[in-house]
Scaffold this motif. Structure first.
Motif, PDB file in Angstrom:
ATOM      1  N   GLU A 288       0.814  -1.331  -0.005  1.00  0.00           N
ATOM      2  CA  GLU A 288       0.068   0.102  -0.104  1.00  0.00           C
ATOM      3  C   GLU A 288       0.829   1.336   0.050  1.00  0.00           C
ATOM      4  O   GLU A 288       0.764   2.163  -0.871  1.00  0.00           O
ATOM      5  CB  GLU A 288      -0.973   0.065   1.126  1.00  0.00           C
ATOM      6  N   LYS A 289       1.932   1.354   0.726  1.00  0.00           N
ATOM      7  CA  LYS A 289       2.756   2.362   0.949  1.00  0.00           C
ATOM      8  C   LYS A 289       3.501   2.722  -0.559  1.00  0.00           C
ATOM      9  O   LYS A 289       3.592   4.007  -0.756  1.00  0.00           O
ATOM     10  CB  LYS A 289       3.827   2.085   1.925  1.00  0.00           C
ATOM     11  N   PHE A 290       3.906   1.694  -1.061  1.00  0.00           N
ATOM     12  CA  PHE A 290       4.462   1.717  -2.418  1.00  0.00           C
ATOM     13  C   PHE A 290       3.690   2.080  -3.523  1.00  0.00           C
ATOM     14  O   PHE A 290       4.243   2.279  -4.688  1.00  0.00           O
ATOM     15  CB  PHE A 290       5.370   0.272  -2.619  1.00  0.00           C
ATOM     16  N   THR A 291       2.239   1.858  -3.428  1.00  0.00           N
ATOM     17  CA  THR A 291       1.555   1.998  -4.551  1.00  0.00           C
ATOM     18  C   THR A 291       1.667   3.265  -5.581  1.00  0.00           C
ATOM     19  O   THR A 291       1.517   3.112  -6.754  1.00  0.00           O
ATOM     20  CB  THR A 291      -0.209   1.629  -4.235  1.00  0.00           C
ATOM     21  N   PRO A 292       1.723   4.263  -4.714  1.00  0.00           N
ATOM     22  CA  PRO A 292       1.767   5.538  -5.704  1.00  0.00           C
ATOM     23  C   PRO A 292       2.947   5.648  -6.748  1.00  0.00           C
ATOM     24  O   PRO A 292       2.902   5.915  -7.867  1.00  0.00           O
ATOM     25  CB  PRO A 292       2.006   6.738  -4.778  1.00  0.00           C
ATOM     26  N   VAL A 293       4.006   4.848  -6.225  1.00  0.00           N
ATOM     27  CA  VAL A 293       5.316   4.683  -7.247  1.00  0.00           C
ATOM     28  C   VAL A 293       5.008   3.704  -8.099  1.00  0.00           C
ATOM     29  O   VAL A 293       5.381   3.617  -9.407  1.00  0.00           O
ATOM     30  CB  VAL A 293       6.538   4.457  -6.187  1.00  0.00           C
ATOM     31  N   ALA A 294       4.378   2.482  -7.790  1.00  0.00           N
ATOM     32  CA  ALA A 294       4.345   1.273  -8.494  1.00  0.00           C
ATOM     33  C   ALA A 294       3.402   1.574  -9.676  1.00  0.00           C
ATOM     34  O   ALA A 294       3.456   1.114 -10.713  1.00  0.00           O
ATOM     35  CB  ALA A 294       3.772   0.261  -7.864  1.00  0.00           C
ATOM     36  N   ILE A 295       2.276   2.649  -9.533  1.00  0.00           N
ATOM     37  CA  ILE A 295       1.330   3.011 -10.624  1.00  0.00           C
ATOM     38  C   ILE A 295       1.826   4.166 -11.505  1.00  0.00           C
ATOM     39  O   ILE A 295       1.199   4.526 -12.663  1.00  0.00           O
ATOM     40  CB  ILE A 295       0.008   3.091 -10.248  1.00  0.00           C
ATOM     41  N   ARG A 296       3.059   4.439 -11.169  1.00  0.00           N
ATOM     42  CA  ARG A 296       3.765   5.760 -12.200  1.00  0.00           C
ATOM     43  C   ARG A 296       3.816   5.479 -13.438  1.00  0.00           C
ATOM     44  O   ARG A 296       3.327   6.254 -14.417  1.00  0.00           O
ATOM     45  CB  ARG A 296       4.843   6.157 -11.398  1.00  0.00           C
ATOM     46  N   LEU A 297       4.061   4.116 -13.784  1.00  0.00           N
ATOM     47  CA  LEU A 297       4.114   4.131 -15.296  1.00  0.00           C
ATOM     48  C   LEU A 297       2.638   3.839 -16.124  1.00  0.00           C
ATOM     49  O   LEU A 297       2.347   4.404 -17.189  1.00  0.00           O
ATOM     50  CB  LEU A 297       4.795   2.798 -15.585  1.00  0.00           C
ATOM     51  N   ASN A 298       1.781   3.543 -15.131  1.00  0.00           N
ATOM     52  CA  ASN A 298       0.370   3.446 -15.652  1.00  0.00           C
ATOM     53  C   ASN A 298       0.069   4.792 -16.018  1.00  0.00           C
ATOM     54  O   ASN A 298      -0.616   5.290 -17.180  1.00  0.00           O
ATOM     55  CB  ASN A 298      -0.562   2.937 -14.537  1.00  0.00           C
ATOM     56  N   GLU A 299       0.364   5.825 -15.150  1.00  0.00           N
ATOM     57  CA  GLU A 299      -0.119   7.018 -15.161  1.00  0.00           C
ATOM     58  C   GLU A 299       0.730   7.765 -16.438  1.00  0.00           C
ATOM     59  O   GLU A 299      -0.216   8.423 -17.192  1.00  0.00           O
ATOM     60  CB  GLU A 299       0.223   7.933 -13.967  1.00  0.00           C
ATOM     61  N   LEU A 300       1.774   7.453 -16.798  1.00  0.00           N
ATOM     62  CA  LEU A 300       2.572   7.893 -17.839  1.00  0.00           C
ATOM     63  C   LEU A 300       2.080   7.494 -19.257  1.00  0.00           C
ATOM     64  O   LEU A 300       1.899   8.008 -20.100  1.00  0.00           O
ATOM     65  CB  LEU A 300       4.045   7.602 -17.888  1.00  0.00           C
ATOM     66  N   VAL A 301       1.125   6.014 -19.137  1.00  0.00           N
ATOM     67  CA  VAL A 301       0.761   5.818 -20.322  1.00  0.00           C
ATOM     68  C   VAL A 301      -0.957   6.371 -20.443  1.00  0.00           C
ATOM     69  O   VAL A 301      -0.954   6.763 -21.662  1.00  0.00           O
ATOM     70  CB  VAL A 301       0.546   4.099 -20.288  1.00  0.00           C
ATOM     71  N   ASP A 302      -1.487   6.649 -19.274  1.00  0.00           N
ATOM     72  CA  ASP A 302      -2.733   7.157 -19.400  1.00  0.00           C
ATOM     73  C   ASP A 302      -2.634   8.865 -20.194  1.00  0.00           C
ATOM     74  O   ASP A 302      -3.245   9.159 -20.843  1.00  0.00           O
ATOM     75  CB  ASP A 302      -3.339   7.335 -18.005  1.00  0.00           C
ATOM     76  N   SER A 303      -1.522   9.280 -19.809  1.00  0.00           N
ATOM     77  CA  SER A 303      -1.206  10.638 -20.120  1.00  0.00           C
ATOM     78  C   SER A 303      -0.384  11.022 -21.433  1.00  0.00           C
ATOM     79  O   SER A 303      -0.020  11.705 -21.900  1.00  0.00           O
ATOM     80  CB  SER A 303      -0.646  11.667 -19.203  1.00  0.00           C
ATOM     81  N   ASN A 304      -0.378   9.654 -22.074  1.00  0.00           N
ATOM     82  CA  ASN A 304       0.386   9.449 -23.299  1.00  0.00           C
ATOM     83  C   ASN A 304       1.846  10.258 -23.311  1.00  0.00           C
ATOM     84  O   ASN A 304       2.206  10.559 -24.445  1.00  0.00           O
ATOM     85  CB  ASN A 304      -0.289  10.375 -24.551  1.00  0.00           C
ATOM     86  N   GLU A 305       2.496   9.954 -22.335  1.00  0.00           N
ATOM     87  CA  GLU A 305       3.758  10.446 -21.953  1.00  0.00           C
ATOM     88  C   GLU A 305       4.832   9.242 -22.324  1.00  0.00           C
ATOM     89  O   GLU A 305       5.885   9.388 -22.498  1.00  0.00           O
ATOM     90  CB  GLU A 305       3.963  10.881 -20.881  1.00  0.00           C
ATOM     91  N   LEU A 306       4.081   8.056 -22.360  1.00  0.00           N
ATOM     92  CA  LEU A 306       4.953   6.795 -22.751  1.00  0.00           C
ATOM     93  C   LEU A 306       4.357   6.097 -23.943  1.00  0.00           C
ATOM     94  O   LEU A 306       3.153   5.593 -23.693  1.00  0.00           O
ATOM     95  CB  LEU A 306       5.183   5.882 -21.394  1.00  0.00           C
ATOM     96  N   PRO A 307       5.178   5.825 -24.990  1.00  0.00           N
ATOM     97  CA  PRO A 307       4.279   4.985 -25.975  1.00  0.00           C
ATOM     98  C   PRO A 307       4.614   3.263 -25.747  1.00  0.00           C
ATOM     99  O   PRO A 307       5.461   3.009 -25.020  1.00  0.00           O
ATOM    100  CB  PRO A 307       5.328   5.138 -27.204  1.00  0.00           C
TER     101      PRO A 307
END
Ligand code: GN1
Ligand code: MG
Length: 367
Positions: free
Chosen positions: A190-209
């Protein structure tokens, strides 16, 4: 087993007599065998594999992906005058299929790569460099492969956020009454979740192809030349799908730069070896860097953390739901694996700055 495998050999049009069968124990999913077939001219070795259809719901489409991917790479190797050994080759039935289904299961056969060896841990840094180069090159070879032609063999395979959400649901259900014993681990996740979902967020915002990636880059999924020690062929193509470069880089680091095995029970032995990290990076990054965006390079080291935490979640989820997915060799094997990967994830988290500096140095990109 000889009778069964002789029948399969015939179905796949392999002439000769099955002489020898041994189990290849690598891999947590499929069942794999090293098979020798002798005919009047010579002795050939093959890899027979029974696909786990609990994990892979539609194996026919996997074999279609594999046909597409291997023939794409084969054509490239041929035009570059390179050895056909750099890609896997599958046997076909008389109907032209690269698989066969019977009451026993879903079967496929590939040629055994001559003079090759699989390793579970690198013997030296040069093997790591070579593995990095092989996985990087695999991705480069597929950079012009039409991703829309690929079936998603396991939907949301490296969707870390989804994996965490699924775990949360199963924790609430607690079907095997195992949650009480893993409270500590769940708190850390739970503590690590915000960092662990960082790549998801970057895909969602089209910052990672999304690219065509391998998605299971353990070092035992590269075959090495027995004589020279150089990496030869990337194997285990079941999860070739659209994904992130950081997934392939990160999963390789998770496995190959750990100072211990993936299921080490003595956590004091588990850590990220920064020299192994550097060696793999030296092989992988120059191979792919030209094609990558600055954000992709910037998130490579983060990928190692994300992939390690994701596997903590997957092993723990399988433990909580009764060990249906990964093959286990003793009763709390998945829990031991999850704890080992969690210790590794914590160590990677602490070393992220150091890892990013190395990526920056090798790629020549400041961040
Ligand atoms: C499984 O099949 P194998 O053992 O190479 C798993 C990977 C995990 C790995 C952990 C299809 O890989 O995702 O990272 O175990 N493959 C699948 O060792 O789930
Ligand atoms: Mg696999």
């Amino acid at each position: 087993m000889i009778t069964k495998f002789s029948e399969l050999a015939k179905i796949f049009c392999l002439e000769g007599t099955v002489e020898n069968i041994s189990v290849i124990p690598n891999g947590h999913i499929n069942s794999t065998y090293d098979v020798t077939i002798k005919n009047s001219e010579k002795t050939n070795r093959y890899v027979f594999q029974k696909i786990n259809t609990y994990v892979f719901k539609n194996p026919t489409l996997i074999m279609k992906n594999i046909e597409g991917v291997t023939s794409h790479i084969s054509k490239k190797l041929e035009s570059q005058g390179k050895s056909r050994d750099f890609v896997m080759h599958f046997a076909h039935t008389k109907d032209g299929n690269n698989y066969y289904v019977d009451n026993d299961g879903f079967w496929r056969i590939s040629e055994y790569v001559t003079d090759s060896v699989a390793i579970n841990s690198a013997n030296n840094l040069s093997e790591l460099r070579s593995a990095g180069k092989a996985f990087g090159n695999f991705q480069t070879m597929l950079s012009d492969f039409d991703a829309t032609k690929l079936y998603e063999t396991i939907p949301d395979f490296h969707n870390t956020r989804n994996r965490i959400n699924t775990l949360t649901v199963h924790v609430k259900e607690d079907p095997c009454k195992r949650v009480e014993g893993v409270k500590e681990e769940l708190k850390k996740i739970e503590k690590f979740t915000p960092v662990a979902i960082r790549l998801n967020e970057l895909v969602d915002s089209n910052e990672l192809p999304l690219r065509v990636t391998h998605n299971d880059t353990k070092i035992n999924n590269v075959l090495f030349d027995k004589n020279t020690g150089d990496a030869k062929t990337v194997i285990d193509l079941d999860t070739v799908m659209p994904g992130l470069v950081a997934h392939d880089f990160g999963d390789a680091i998770r496995f190959a730069a750990n100072t211990a095995v993936e299921d080490e029970p003595d956590l004091s032995k588990v850590s990220l070896d920064i020299e192994r990290f550097r060696a793999f990076s030296e092989g992988f990054i120059p191979e792919v860097a030209k094609a990558l965006t600055p954000m992709e390079i910037k998130t490579l080291a983060l990928g190692a953390f994300v992939m390690t935490l994701e596997l903590v979640v997957r092993f723990l989820d399988d433990y909580i739901t009764g060990d249906m997915y990964f093959k286990t060799h003793y009763s709390d094997h998945n829990l031991v694996r999850a704890r080992c990967q969690l210790k590794l994830a914590e160590d990677i988290y602490d070393k992220l700055d150091e890892m990013n500096n190395i990526v920056s140095e090798i790629s020549g990109m400041k961040f």
